[in-house]
Design a protein around this motif. Structure first.
Motif, PDB file in Angstrom:
ATOM      1  N   SER A   1       0.521  -0.876   0.023  1.00  0.00           N
ATOM      2  CA  SER A   1       0.342   0.129   0.051  1.00  0.00           C
ATOM      3  C   SER A   1       1.172   1.135   0.124  1.00  0.00           C
ATOM      4  N   GLN A   2       1.889   1.617   0.284  1.00  0.00           N
ATOM      5  CA  GLN A   2       3.352   1.837   0.563  1.00  0.00           C
ATOM      6  C   GLN A   2       2.830   2.517  -1.019  1.00  0.00           C
ATOM      7  N   PHE A   3       3.645   1.890  -1.920  1.00  0.00           N
ATOM      8  CA  PHE A   3       3.806   2.053  -3.438  1.00  0.00           C
ATOM      9  C   PHE A   3       1.989   2.137  -4.285  1.00  0.00           C
ATOM     10  N   GLU A   4       1.204   2.678  -3.452  1.00  0.00           N
ATOM     11  CA  GLU A   4      -0.493   2.590  -3.304  1.00  0.00           C
ATOM     12  C   GLU A   4      -1.387   2.281  -4.717  1.00  0.00           C
ATOM     13  N   GLN A   5      -0.384   0.818  -4.094  1.00  0.00           N
ATOM     14  CA  GLN A   5      -1.015  -0.684  -5.406  1.00  0.00           C
ATOM     15  C   GLN A   5      -2.859  -0.840  -4.671  1.00  0.00           C
ATOM     16  N   PRO A   6      -3.649  -0.992  -5.446  1.00  0.00           N
ATOM     17  CA  PRO A   6      -4.621  -0.901  -4.766  1.00  0.00           C
ATOM     18  C   PRO A   6      -5.167  -2.449  -4.997  1.00  0.00           C
ATOM     19  N   LEU A   7      -5.904  -2.762  -4.303  1.00  0.00           N
ATOM     20  CA  LEU A   7      -6.668  -4.952  -4.022  1.00  0.00           C
ATOM     21  C   LEU A   7      -7.989  -4.533  -4.542  1.00  0.00           C
ATOM     22  N   PHE A   8      -8.162  -5.093  -6.012  1.00  0.00           N
ATOM     23  CA  PHE A   8      -9.096  -4.886  -6.670  1.00  0.00           C
ATOM     24  C   PHE A   8      -9.264  -6.221  -6.524  1.00  0.00           C
ATOM     25  N   MET A   9     -11.151  -6.312  -5.593  1.00  0.00           N
ATOM     26  CA  MET A   9     -11.504  -7.095  -5.345  1.00  0.00           C
ATOM     27  C   MET A   9     -12.355  -8.188  -6.624  1.00  0.00           C
ATOM     28  N   ASP A  10     -12.483  -7.762  -8.129  1.00  0.00           N
ATOM     29  CA  ASP A  10     -13.018  -8.267  -8.521  1.00  0.00           C
ATOM     30  C   ASP A  10     -11.783  -9.055 -10.086  1.00  0.00           C
ATOM     31  N   VAL A  11     -10.652  -8.872  -9.647  1.00  0.00           N
ATOM     32  CA  VAL A  11      -9.388  -9.731  -9.692  1.00  0.00           C
ATOM     33  C   VAL A  11      -9.219 -11.079  -8.885  1.00  0.00           C
TER      34      VAL A  11
END
Length: 304
Positions: free
Chosen positions: A127-137
């Motif tokens: 998250s510190q690199f702003e990577q989102p968690l895509f639930m649809d993926v």
């Protein structure tokens, strides 16, 4: 031991034994292809490090990032769980094929839990690199991951069961079913990691780089995140690998299983050792010639 060797010698060219060995090779081919495709969907093993590094390089992605260990360890666990449960059910009197299917179902559930917790934990850690968690993926990829994992566990435990069936009074191996499942799971994971991943990391994740250039440290994590129809995701990867990487892994594992027993069944214990050694030498020579030809024909090849 002497009796075992005599029994093996008596089974030379036995059509039933040879048929079982051929069946094991066919089942191994299916299981090997499924294993590689599952690892491609989940970014398991070698390519996983590239998906893991991508956010740090500024490449946000829509790929599953679930590996907490390499494929050999992971598939040793899945197949070990499936084999242990199948073994207990068989001892209780259940039909073997039903027992193997039930054991593989349990392993698939464990696989699903592992996938969800591992992927979500890794993404949150980025998250510190702003990577989102895509639930649809996650929801889109979970079914194919579990399905391919079930097929692989079923095939591996099936192979292990065929090895402990008495053929003319002798089994192909003396190890119990759960241990054989663990060992074959580790072997398949190693083959998927070494064979299938080459055609995932080198060709799918790094399509913008010239073929044959490898993956130098300077481009670690610099993966391709765009697909022909939008953002690249795990399903794009498995569709790519189903054409070559998956079948090649299955073919490789099928040959390993088949030749592990074929030479002994046909030529006996000592003759099989000699034939096996000759086969290994021939494969080394063929692999070297094929690699040199491919790099000279399709990409750069440094003689040094």
């Amino acid at each position: 031991m002497i009796n075992l060797i005599k029994n093996m010698e008596e089974k030379i060219m036995d059509p039933v034994t040879l048929g079982v060995v051929a069946l094991m090779g066919a089942v191994a081919t299916i299981g090997g292809a499924a294993e590689d495709l599952e690892s491609d969907i989940g970014s398991q093993s070698n390519p996983n490090s590239q998906v893991q590094l991508a956010p740090q390089m500024g490449h946000l992605h829509r790929m599953i990032n679930k590996a907490a260990s390499g494929e050999p360890v992971a598939y040793g666990v899945w197949c070990g769980v499936a084999g242990s449960i199948a073994y207990v059910l068989i001892m209780l009197g259940f039909v073997p094929i039903i027992s193997i299917a039930m054991g593989s179902c349990v392993a698939a559930f464990v696989h699903a839990i592992y996938t969800v917790t591992s992927h979500m934990g890794r993404i949150v850690g980025q998250s510190q690199f702003e990577q989102p968690l895509f639930m649809d993926v996650l929801t889109q990829s979970l079914g194919p991951i579990v399905g391919h994992g079930f097929i692989t566990s079923f095939c591996i435990v099936g192979i292990s069961y065929l090895m402990i069936i008495p053929l003319n009074g002798t089994t192909l191996h003396v190890f119990p079913l759960p241990l054989l499942a663990v060992l074959w799971g580790i072997a398949l994971g190693a083959i998927g990691s070494s064979t299938g991943d080459v055609h995932y990391g080198a060709e799918s994740e790094y399509q913008k780089f010239e073929f044959g250039g490898g993956t130098p440290v300077a481009i670690q994590g610099d993966i391709v995140t765009n697909a022909p129809m939008g953002a690249k995701n795990s399903m794009d990867v498995v569709n790519f690998c189903a054409k070559f990487g998956g079948p090649l892994t299955g073919f490789c594992f099928g040959l390993v299983v088949f030749f592990s027993f074929w030479n002994t069944v046909v030529f006996g214990i000592y003759g099989g050792l000699v034939v096996g050694f000759i086969i290994v030498i021939l494969l080394i020579i063929m692999n070297d010639r094929l690699e040199v030809f491919a790099r000279n024909r399709y990409g750069p090849y440094d003689e040094d």
